[in-house]
Scaffold this active site. Structure first.
Site, PDB file in Angstrom:
ATOM      1  N   ASP A 158       0.672  -1.216   0.293  1.00  0.00           N
ATOM      2  CA  ASP A 158      -0.202  -0.010   0.226  1.00  0.00           C
ATOM      3  C   ASP A 158       0.844   1.265   0.421  1.00  0.00           C
ATOM      4  O   ASP A 158       1.922   1.259  -0.089  1.00  0.00           O
ATOM      5  CB  ASP A 158      -0.758  -0.056   1.194  1.00  0.00           C
ATOM      6  CG  ASP A 158      -2.486  -0.775   1.238  1.00  0.00           C
ATOM      7  OD1 ASP A 158      -2.211  -2.139   0.017  1.00  0.00           O
ATOM      8  OD2 ASP A 158      -2.409  -0.348   2.224  1.00  0.00           O
ATOM      9  N   HIS A 209      -5.340   3.515  -4.026  1.00  0.00           N
ATOM     10  CA  HIS A 209      -6.203   3.382  -2.810  1.00  0.00           C
ATOM     11  C   HIS A 209      -6.579   4.656  -3.042  1.00  0.00           C
ATOM     12  O   HIS A 209      -5.812   5.354  -1.395  1.00  0.00           O
ATOM     13  CB  HIS A 209      -4.766   3.537  -2.204  1.00  0.00           C
ATOM     14  CG  HIS A 209      -4.100   2.859  -0.711  1.00  0.00           C
ATOM     15  ND1 HIS A 209      -6.000   2.435  -0.052  1.00  0.00           N
ATOM     16  CD2 HIS A 209      -3.504   2.660   0.070  1.00  0.00           C
ATOM     17  CE1 HIS A 209      -4.857   1.717   1.384  1.00  0.00           C
ATOM     18  NE2 HIS A 209      -4.005   3.136   1.655  1.00  0.00           N
ATOM     19  N   HIS A 213      -5.688   8.655   0.329  1.00  0.00           N
ATOM     20  CA  HIS A 213      -5.165   8.220   1.241  1.00  0.00           C
ATOM     21  C   HIS A 213      -6.021   8.882   2.252  1.00  0.00           C
ATOM     22  O   HIS A 213      -5.346   8.764   3.940  1.00  0.00           O
ATOM     23  CB  HIS A 213      -3.782   8.214   2.265  1.00  0.00           C
ATOM     24  CG  HIS A 213      -3.885   6.756   2.935  1.00  0.00           C
ATOM     25  ND1 HIS A 213      -4.386   6.686   4.211  1.00  0.00           N
ATOM     26  CD2 HIS A 213      -3.509   5.063   3.086  1.00  0.00           C
ATOM     27  CE1 HIS A 213      -3.966   5.460   4.653  1.00  0.00           C
ATOM     28  NE2 HIS A 213      -3.941   4.701   3.824  1.00  0.00           N
ATOM     29  N   HIS A 305       3.527  -2.230   3.451  1.00  0.00           N
ATOM     30  CA  HIS A 305       3.679  -1.300   2.318  1.00  0.00           C
ATOM     31  C   HIS A 305       5.032  -0.809   1.986  1.00  0.00           C
ATOM     32  O   HIS A 305       6.050  -0.877   2.536  1.00  0.00           O
ATOM     33  CB  HIS A 305       3.496   0.224   3.769  1.00  0.00           C
ATOM     34  CG  HIS A 305       1.778   0.009   4.091  1.00  0.00           C
ATOM     35  ND1 HIS A 305       1.171  -1.263   5.188  1.00  0.00           N
ATOM     36  CD2 HIS A 305       1.234   0.531   4.378  1.00  0.00           C
ATOM     37  CE1 HIS A 305       0.087  -0.576   5.469  1.00  0.00           C
ATOM     38  NE2 HIS A 305      -0.148   0.196   5.518  1.00  0.00           N
TER      39      HIS A 305
END
Length: 355
Positions: A158, A209, A213, A305
């Site tokens: 991510d 995504h 964020h 991540h």
């Protein structure tokens, strides 16, 4: 007193009979020690013809970390709200050498059942032209996917792309021939389009995504959510015009029905996870490595991540654990979906992915 012959004979016979009976009792007492207990003589459950070597319930998402009787209490997986709730106070950290055993016949761990499966996904998970590649998961938050729906394990990364850590992660995946899924933040994709191209060129799957964020995006109107997802997809397509973006992951796992509905409008499956490494909290490479070794099972979607902060621990843990994971599981990118044939089957082969 004189003992007659008859009396002497009776006494001798009595002694002999007593000796015989005593020997019989001794033999009888020792017999159970010479016999196998029933459990030993019974046929092993896992030796039966057709007995499976994996837990199909784990693939369906009912059990991701093994039998409830032989595993420690799992860390909470966020179904809503901010991601990454910590373990309960006093809960021991998972140990790499005490990985839970699945509830399968004979207690055989699924990763030890036969040779590794091919590192590509079962095409049955692709549900049709112009549709998301994975069906909703009734156990996931608002139908988001908790598992791959196959026996393969999906590594997901991510918050990228990041100019320092994304190339390091890509290099490690290349070294072991592993494909993964990258959940890209729109403003990062716009800033580093070359990295987006590299991710696609190396055969990895893409996931939206959001633009920046926004953990609270799902609480906003559908028009705002739609604008954010479209802006993110546009940034990715600016780097790779024909890129297939088949997945959406809400920041923080803060899912709402509105976010899932809008993602579906874009032909994107909502992607949650089975294993949360919590690497964003920077717990250290060893902790991340132990979580990966302990919690990963058949069908897992693993959350890590490659951006969003300092990720040395993730890269170091990945370098150490990839050889083990690659031996235990078939690691593969999530399937990107299927395009509708332009000429009703004459324009072949079909291109996998969403338009």
């Amino acid at each position: 007193m004189k003992i007659g012959a008859t009396t002497r004979t009776i006494a001798i016979v009595t002694v002999i009979v007593s000796a015989i009976l005593g020997s019989s009792n001794l033999l009888g007492d020792s017999a159970p020690d010479d016999r196998d207990p029933p459990a030993r003589s019974a046929a092993r459950v896992d030796d039966r013809p057709g007995s499976g070597g994996y837990d199909p319930d784990a693939v369906r998402g009912n059990r991701h970390r093994g039998s409830a009787d032989d595993r420690p209490a799992p860390r909470a997986t966020p179904s809503s709200g901010a991601r990454g709730r910590q373990q309960a106070d006093g809960e021991p950290a998972p140990q790499a050498d005490s990985a839970p055993k699945p509830d399968v016949p004979g207690g055989v761990p699924p990763q030890q059942a036969g040779p590794p499966l091919p590192a590509f996904f079962n095409q049955q998970v692709v549900v049709g032209p112009g549709k998301p590649p994975l069906l909703p998961d009734k156990e996931g938050p608002f139908g988001s996917r908790l598992t791959t729906g196959t026996l393969q394990v999906a590594l997901t990364f991510d918050d990228g792309p990041d100019p320092k850590y994304t190339p390091e992660v890509l290099g490690l995946l290349d070294e072991y021939g592993v494909k993964a899924t990258f959940c890209l933040v729109g403003e990062m994709a716009a800033q580093f389009p070359d990295l987006v191209r590299e991710i696609v060129d190396k055969g990895h799957t893409l996931c939206n995504h959001t633009w920046n964020h926004d953990v609270e995006l799902g609480t906003k109107t559908k028009a705002v959510i739609r604008s954010d997802l479209a802006r993110t997809n546009d940034a990715i397509h600016a780097a790779v015009p024909d890129a297939k973006i088949s997945y959406f992951r809400h920041p923080g796992g803060a899912w709402t029905q509105a976010a899932v509905d809008v993602a579906k409008e874009f032909g994107m499956s909502s992607l949650h996870w089975t294993v949360d490494t919590q690497d964003w909290t920077k717990p250290g490479a060893k902790v991340i490595e132990k979580t990966l070794a302990t919690d990963t099972a058949l069908g897992s979607i693993v959350l890590m991540h490659d951006a969003g902060g300092e990720r040395e621990g993730t890269v170091t843990a990945l370098k150490a654990i990839l050889p083990e994971l690659e031996k235990r599981f078939a690691l593969a990118a999530l399937p990107p979906g299927v395009d509708e044939p332009r000429l009703h089957g004459r324009d072949l082969p079909l291109h996998r992915g969403q338009r």
